[in-house]
Design a protein around this motif. Sequence first.
Motif, PDB file in Angstrom:
ATOM      1  N   PHE A   1       0.836  -1.205   0.000  1.00  0.00           N
ATOM      2  CA  PHE A   1       0.000   0.000   0.000  1.00  0.00           C
ATOM      3  C   PHE A   1       0.869   1.252   0.000  1.00  0.00           C
TER       4      PHE A   1
ATOM      5  N   CYS B   1       2.141   1.715  -3.573  1.00  0.00           N
ATOM      6  CA  CYS B   1       1.085   2.160  -4.489  1.00  0.00           C
ATOM      7  C   CYS B   1       0.776   3.643  -4.303  1.00  0.00           C
ATOM      8  N   VAL B   2       0.630   4.072  -3.057  1.00  0.00           N
ATOM      9  CA  VAL B   2       0.318   5.478  -2.780  1.00  0.00           C
ATOM     10  C   VAL B   2       1.498   6.371  -3.152  1.00  0.00           C
TER      11      VAL B   2
ATOM     12  N   LEU C   1      -6.050   8.760  -2.578  1.00  0.00           N
ATOM     13  CA  LEU C   1      -5.887   7.311  -2.677  1.00  0.00           C
ATOM     14  C   LEU C   1      -6.225   6.602  -1.376  1.00  0.00           C
ATOM     15  N   THR C   2      -6.051   7.262  -0.254  1.00  0.00           N
ATOM     16  CA  THR C   2      -6.289   6.610   1.034  1.00  0.00           C
ATOM     17  C   THR C   2      -7.681   6.905   1.574  1.00  0.00           C
TER      18      THR C   2
ATOM     19  N   THR D   1      -6.134   0.212  -5.106  1.00  0.00           N
ATOM     20  CA  THR D   1      -5.519   1.499  -5.483  1.00  0.00           C
ATOM     21  C   THR D   1      -5.463   1.714  -6.980  1.00  0.00           C
TER      22      THR D   1
END
Length: 445
Positions: free
Chosen positions: A63, A66-67, A123-124, A293
Motif C-alpha cells: 500500500f 502504491c500510494v 488514494l487513502t 488502489t
Amino acid sequence: MSRRRARQQKALVPFNMTEQQIAEKDRRLRLQDGTAAWAAAFGYDNGSGKAVTTETALRLSTFWACVRITAQAVSCLPGSMYDRVDDDDRVKVDDSLAEVLCDSPNEDQTPLEFWEGVVAWLLTNGNAYAEKVEFGKRGLVALQPIGSTACMPYRTPDNILQYRVVDRGKTEVLPREKIFHIKGFGFGGDLGLSAVRYGAQSFGTALAGEEVSARLFGSGLSAGGLLKSEYNLTDPQKAELRAILEKHIGSPNTGKLLMLPKGITYEQLTLSPVDVQLLEQKNLSIEEICRWTGTPPVIIGHAAQGQTMWGTGVQQILLAWLALGIDPICDRIEARVKKQLIRPTGNRRRYFEFNREALMQMDSAAKAAFLSTMTQNGLMTRNEGRAKLNLPRKPGGDDLTAQSNLTTLSNLGKAGSAGQQARAALRAWLLEQTDEKDKEAHEQA
C-alpha cells in the motif's frame, strides 16, 4: 430563490417540522460525523480483528508503494494556467492564481509537495481538502492543506453544504466557499469513497499475515511444543521447566541444545511457512491491495506468476496505468480547479492543466521521437523543441517546418509545388552546365 432550491428545502425540511426537530436532525448529523471520525482514528471493523486505519494500512509495503508511486507520478507533472482566445488558440497566463497553483501553494510547501499530499489523501481517504486563503482584491493567495481525517462535509437542515474542521482540538465550521475539496471515486455525493474503509477486509488480512510471519520468524521458525513427563510435576517444577524452554525460544537461540531433567521429553509441533501458505497469501494480498488502489503490481516491482519485469507486455501495462490510473486523477484535479477556483472569478475561458509530456523526461528515445515528429510535421517550431530540452534559442528556429515531400490535398494533380519547381529548375541548370563543359572538352579534343 430558485424553484429547484425551494424543492430541495421542502424535501429536507417539511413545513410542519419544528425547531426542536431541526435541532435533533442536526444532532444526528453530528453523531454520524463523529462515528466516521472515530472509525478513521481507531480502525474499521473486519474479520481479521486487526485495526485498519490509514496509518496501519500504510505499514504494508504494498500500500505504501502504491500510494507513493502514484502520488509522485502526478505531483511531478508541471501545471500551467491557460486562456482560450480567438480562433481557439491558447495563451499561457501568469496571474496570482497561477502562482498559487504552479509556484507556491502556501508559505511552507512547493507545488510538488502540495499535489503529492492531495493525491495521497485521494488514494487513502477518497477526499482531499485545503482551506482557501484570500486577501482583498488579489483574491486567492494560498491553499492551506487540511488532513482528510480532520475535515468532514455535512449539510444543514436547509441543505447548505458546510465543512466541520478540527484544528488543534477545536472544531470550526467553514462555509463551502472557504474549502477547496477534491473528491475521489464515488456516487456523486458530498464525499468520495475511502479505499481504506471499503478495503478493510483485504488490509486486515494482509496485516494479520504480516504479524504471523513476523512472529514465526521471530521465534526462529519454531512452533509450539509438548512436554512429556513420567512423573507428576509440582507447580514450582513446571515453572522451572517453562523458564528453561523460554531461554531457547527466539531467533537468536536457534540451533542451541536443550537440556531437560531425567524423565522429561520434548516433542515439537512442526509448522513451516509452506504449511500455512504464507507465500501464497502474501502474493494474494499484494494483488488485492493493488486492485484497491488501481495500480498494476508491476509498477511496484511485483511480477505475477509467469510474468517477467521486462518486455513489450510490461510496456503496455505501464501505458494502460498512465491512461487509466494517472490521467483520471489529473482530470479530476483540473475539473475541481476549474469549478472551485477559476469559475468564481467569472473567467470561463481560463483553465488549469497538467503537462502529461513530463512523464517522458526519463525516456530519451520516446522524447526524441516525440520532438522529431512534432517539428517535422509543423506542429512545433525548432526553438519550442529546444526549449523543452533547456537548450538556447537559435536564429531562424521560430518558423514551423515540414518535410518537403509533403503537400496539401489541394496541390495533388498539379504540375508541382514551389519546392518541386525549384528543384526542377536547379536540376535543369546543372544539366545545362554539364552539357556546356562536355561541348568545350569535345572542341578542344
